[in-house]
Design a protein around this motif. Sequence first.
Motif, short mmCIF file in Angstrom:
data_model
loop_
_atom_site.label_atom_id
_atom_site.label_comp_id
_atom_site.label_asym_id
_atom_site.label_seq_id
_atom_site.Cartn_x
_atom_site.Cartn_y
_atom_site.Cartn_z
N GLY A 33 51.04 -13.05 37.91
CA GLY A 33 52.27 -13.29 37.18
C GLY A 33 53.43 -12.44 37.66
O GLY A 33 54.57 -12.90 37.75
N THR A 34 53.15 -11.18 37.99
CA THR A 34 54.20 -10.24 38.38
C THR A 34 54.61 -10.37 39.84
O THR A 34 55.80 -10.43 40.17
CB THR A 34 53.76 -8.79 38.10
OG1 THR A 34 53.43 -8.65 36.72
CG2 THR A 34 54.87 -7.81 38.46
N MET A 38 47.51 -13.14 44.98
CA MET A 38 46.12 -13.36 44.57
C MET A 38 45.67 -12.27 43.61
O MET A 38 45.97 -11.08 43.79
CB MET A 38 45.24 -13.39 45.82
CG MET A 38 43.83 -13.87 45.60
SD MET A 38 43.02 -14.09 47.22
CE MET A 38 41.31 -14.31 46.70
N GLY A 39 44.94 -12.67 42.57
CA GLY A 39 44.53 -11.72 41.54
C GLY A 39 43.57 -10.67 42.03
O GLY A 39 43.55 -9.55 41.52
N GLY A 164 57.80 -22.96 38.79
CA GLY A 164 58.07 -22.09 37.66
C GLY A 164 56.85 -21.64 36.89
O GLY A 164 56.98 -20.88 35.91
N GLY A 165 55.66 -22.09 37.30
CA GLY A 165 54.44 -21.64 36.63
C GLY A 165 54.00 -20.29 37.17
O GLY A 165 54.53 -19.78 38.16
N ALA A 166 53.00 -19.69 36.51
CA ALA A 166 52.52 -18.37 36.94
C ALA A 166 51.58 -18.48 38.14
O ALA A 166 51.61 -17.63 39.04
CB ALA A 166 51.81 -17.68 35.78
N GLY A 167 50.75 -19.50 38.17
CA GLY A 167 49.79 -19.66 39.25
C GLY A 167 48.60 -20.47 38.78
O GLY A 167 48.65 -21.15 37.74
N GLU A 198 49.72 -12.45 49.28
CA GLU A 198 51.06 -12.71 48.74
C GLU A 198 51.42 -14.19 48.78
O GLU A 198 52.39 -14.61 48.12
CB GLU A 198 52.10 -11.90 49.52
CG GLU A 198 52.30 -12.31 50.97
CD GLU A 198 51.26 -11.70 51.93
OE1 GLU A 198 51.39 -11.93 53.14
OE2 GLU A 198 50.33 -11.03 51.44
N ASP A 199 50.67 -15.00 49.51
CA ASP A 199 50.94 -16.44 49.60
C ASP A 199 50.00 -17.27 48.75
O ASP A 199 50.05 -18.50 48.81
CB ASP A 199 50.83 -16.91 51.06
CG ASP A 199 51.91 -16.31 51.95
OD1 ASP A 199 53.00 -16.01 51.42
OD2 ASP A 199 51.66 -16.15 53.16
N ASN A 200 49.14 -16.61 47.97
CA ASN A 200 48.11 -17.35 47.23
C ASN A 200 48.00 -16.88 45.78
O ASN A 200 47.13 -16.08 45.44
CB ASN A 200 46.76 -17.17 47.94
CG ASN A 200 46.77 -17.74 49.35
OD1 ASN A 200 46.84 -18.95 49.53
ND2 ASN A 200 46.74 -16.86 50.35
#
Length: 370
Positions: A33-34, A38-39, A164-167, A198-200
Motif C-alpha cells: 500500500g505504501t 511486493m509484500g 488506483g487500487g492498492a495491489g 518495486e514493479d510487483n
Amino acid sequence: MLPNPYSPGELPRVLAGREEQQNRIRGYLSRIGTYGEMGGPLLVFQGPRGVGKTSLLREAQRDAEGHGFITAWVSCRRSAPFLPDLVSRIGKAIETADILPRAEKGRWGLRLERIGVEIGVPSVVKVSASASADRYEGDPPRGARISALEDLLHETSRQVRGRGGAGLVVFVDELHAAARDDLAVLLNAMQNLAGKREDNPFAVIGAGLPSAPAALVKAATFGERSTFLTLPRLQPAAAETAVAEPADDLGVHWTSQALQAVVSEAQGFPYLLQVLAHATWEAARPSREGVVLDIDDVNAGLPVADDQLTTMYSARWAAASDLEKKIMAVMAGAGSTTVTRAEIAATLERPTQALGVPRERLIDKGIIEP
C-alpha cells in the motif's frame, strides 16, 4: 427463536485473540500500500486442524479488500493442481472489480487466455484459445509455467495499482495439500519477481497444517525462506470473548460457570468453541432478549456436540491404515499430552525407523501434531 450466532466450520462472528496475527498481516501488506512493491516472501500460518487458520485468512481477505486490494482465494486439495483455480480466481477478481477500461477488456481477456494455456490449464480459458493448447505435448515445461505465472501476478497487480487500487493479494489455504509441482511453480515465480519488487505490488499469504513447511521445502529448497508463523490455541480470555460477544449482540448472556465450562471443554480450539456454543444455543433455544444460558444448557447441548465430533473423528479413524490406528491407540493409552516415537515403537515392538512414514501421514492428515 433467536437465530443461532455460532457457526462451526465457518468464519466466526467475532474473531477474538488473533490481534497479533492480524497486525502482522497488515504490516506485511503495508509495504504494498505504501511503496507499491511486493509484500515479501510467502507468509504462512501453520497449526493443527480447528485452530482457526482459515478464519484468520478469511478475515484478512475482508480487511485487505477494505483497504483497496483485489484478492483471490485458492484452497488446495490432495492430488489436484491448484494453478487452474489461481488463474481463474485472479481473472474473476479483475472482472468483478471492473477496474479495466472498456477498450482494454478484450486485450486483457486474450492475455489471460494465453497465460492459462501456457500454465497448462486450458480448462479455465475460453474456446478461442484452445488451438494454442497444442503448443506442448502433455504438460508445458516448468520454465514456461513459471514465466506465465510471473506474467499473471505482475500484470494483474500492476493493473490494479495503475487504476488506483492498492495491489493484489492471493490467499492459498490448505498449503500442506498443494501439488508439489504447482507449489514449485508458485515459489519460483515469487522468487523471480522479488528481483524487481518495486514493479510487483502483490503478496501471497497461505495457511496449512504443521507439515506445510516441509511441503514447501520439498517443492523448492528456497521455500524455507518463507515466513512461517505458528497459530496458537486461544487463551481463555479470548475464548470467552469469542463465545460471549455474539450472544450479547442478541441480548442473550452466559453465566460465568457456563462460559468457563465451554472454554475448558474446547481447550483453546476455535472450531470446538463454535461446536459447543452452537449446541448449547440449540439446547436452550432462546426466544427473546434477556435469556441467560447456564450450565444446564451446556450439559444439555453436550450430547449433540459429542455426536458431531464423534462422526468427524470416526471418519478420520476409518481413513487411517492399520498401523496408523495402532500408533494412535498407543498414544491415546499413554495418558500424557506428548508421546515419544521410542515409546510407541517399544509398545508395538517395532524399530523406531518403521514409524517414520505412518507418523508423517498422520501429521499430514491433521490427526496428530509433531
